[in-house]
Design a protein around this motif. Structure first.
Motif, mmCIF file in Angstrom:
data_model
loop_
_atom_site.group_PDB
_atom_site.id
_atom_site.type_symbol
_atom_site.label_atom_id
_atom_site.label_comp_id
_atom_site.label_asym_id
_atom_site.label_seq_id
_atom_site.Cartn_x
_atom_site.Cartn_y
_atom_site.Cartn_z
ATOM 1 N N LYS A 150 33.640 -62.384 96.123
ATOM 2 C CA LYS A 150 33.297 -60.971 95.952
ATOM 3 C C LYS A 150 34.520 -60.120 95.614
ATOM 4 O O LYS A 150 34.462 -59.251 94.744
ATOM 5 C CB LYS A 150 32.650 -60.444 97.240
ATOM 6 C CG LYS A 150 32.126 -59.036 97.115
ATOM 7 C CD LYS A 150 31.665 -58.462 98.441
ATOM 8 C CE LYS A 150 30.387 -59.083 98.890
ATOM 9 N NZ LYS A 150 29.822 -58.401 100.085
ATOM 10 N N VAL A 170 34.687 -61.709 84.250
ATOM 11 C CA VAL A 170 33.432 -61.032 84.591
ATOM 12 C C VAL A 170 33.186 -59.947 83.550
ATOM 13 O O VAL A 170 34.015 -59.070 83.349
ATOM 14 C CB VAL A 170 33.494 -60.416 86.010
ATOM 15 C CG1 VAL A 170 32.257 -59.582 86.302
ATOM 16 C CG2 VAL A 170 33.647 -61.518 87.047
ATOM 17 N N LYS A 218 37.074 -60.791 93.975
ATOM 18 C CA LYS A 218 37.619 -61.055 92.641
ATOM 19 C C LYS A 218 36.785 -60.431 91.524
ATOM 20 O O LYS A 218 37.260 -60.294 90.397
ATOM 21 C CB LYS A 218 37.722 -62.564 92.398
ATOM 22 C CG LYS A 218 38.659 -63.273 93.343
ATOM 23 C CD LYS A 218 40.075 -62.874 93.064
ATOM 24 C CE LYS A 218 41.047 -63.633 93.937
ATOM 25 N NZ LYS A 218 42.421 -63.232 93.699
ATOM 26 N N ILE A 219 35.553 -60.038 91.813
ATOM 27 C CA ILE A 219 34.656 -59.512 90.782
ATOM 28 C C ILE A 219 35.187 -58.217 90.168
ATOM 29 O O ILE A 219 35.307 -58.102 88.951
ATOM 30 C CB ILE A 219 33.227 -59.312 91.334
ATOM 31 C CG1 ILE A 219 32.637 -60.670 91.718
ATOM 32 C CG2 ILE A 219 32.345 -58.591 90.320
ATOM 33 C CD1 ILE A 219 31.311 -60.573 92.452
ATOM 34 N N SER A 248 38.426 -58.724 88.143
ATOM 35 C CA SER A 248 38.163 -59.350 86.851
ATOM 36 C C SER A 248 37.553 -58.351 85.874
ATOM 37 O O SER A 248 37.939 -58.303 84.709
ATOM 38 C CB SER A 248 37.233 -60.546 87.017
ATOM 39 O OG SER A 248 36.911 -61.095 85.763
ATOM 40 N N ALA A 249 36.608 -57.556 86.354
ATOM 41 C CA ALA A 249 35.942 -56.584 85.493
ATOM 42 C C ALA A 249 36.915 -55.533 84.968
ATOM 43 O O ALA A 249 36.834 -55.116 83.813
ATOM 44 C CB ALA A 249 34.788 -55.918 86.229
ATOM 45 N N TYR A 278 28.184 -67.955 91.290
ATOM 46 C CA TYR A 278 28.708 -67.398 92.527
ATOM 47 C C TYR A 278 30.227 -67.419 92.465
ATOM 48 O O TYR A 278 30.833 -68.459 92.196
ATOM 49 C CB TYR A 278 28.243 -68.218 93.734
ATOM 50 C CG TYR A 278 26.785 -68.018 94.083
ATOM 51 C CD1 TYR A 278 26.380 -66.914 94.820
ATOM 52 C CD2 TYR A 278 25.824 -68.933 93.690
ATOM 53 C CE1 TYR A 278 25.051 -66.729 95.150
ATOM 54 C CE2 TYR A 278 24.494 -68.759 94.011
ATOM 55 C CZ TYR A 278 24.116 -67.657 94.745
ATOM 56 O OH TYR A 278 22.798 -67.474 95.066
ATOM 57 N N ALA A 290 27.014 -57.668 85.156
ATOM 58 C CA ALA A 290 26.531 -57.723 86.534
ATOM 59 C C ALA A 290 25.159 -58.384 86.542
ATOM 60 O O ALA A 290 24.337 -58.114 85.672
ATOM 61 C CB ALA A 290 26.444 -56.317 87.114
ATOM 62 N N VAL A 297 37.865 -65.504 86.779
ATOM 63 C CA VAL A 297 37.427 -65.913 88.111
ATOM 64 C C VAL A 297 37.001 -67.373 88.032
ATOM 65 O O VAL A 297 36.693 -67.882 86.954
ATOM 66 C CB VAL A 297 36.249 -65.047 88.630
ATOM 67 C CG1 VAL A 297 36.683 -63.608 88.857
ATOM 68 C CG2 VAL A 297 35.066 -65.092 87.680
#
Length: 72
Positions: free
Chosen positions: A26, A49, A28-29, A32-33, A23, A52, A39
Motif C-alpha cells: 500500500k 502504477v 508504494k502505490i 509510484s503514481a 496486489y 486505480a 512496484v
C-alpha cells in the motif's frame, strides 16, 4: 569465468496499463503514481502504477492466491 542467468521481469506498457490488477504494498502505490517508480506485485510482476482498481476489476490469480495464504 561463470555465466549467470538474470531474469528480466515482463514490463507492461504504461499507456495500456496492466491487463489485470495486482496486489502491491500500500505504501508504494502513491509513490509510484507520483514519482513513476516501479512496484513489485506479490506475484513478482514489476510495473509503474498508472491506474486505480475499481470494484469488480480483474485481479491477478497468483497475487490473490498469495494474499489469501498470508491472511490464514
Amino acid at each position: 569465468m561463470s555465466t549467470e542467468v538474470l531474469e528480466r521481469p515482463e514490463l507492461k506498457d504504461a499507456d495500456t496499463g496492466p491487463e489485470m490488477f495486482h496486489y502491491v504494498r500500500k505504501e508504494k502505490i502513491a509513490e509510484s503514481a507520483v514519482m513513476g517508480t516501479f512496484v513489485i506485485a506479490l506475484c513478482g510482476e514489476t510495473f509503474p502504477v498508472t491506474k486505480a482498481a475499481k470494484p469488480g476489476s480483474p485481479v491477478c490469480p497468483r497475487c490473490k492466491e498469495i494474499y489469501d495464504s498470508m491472511r490464514d
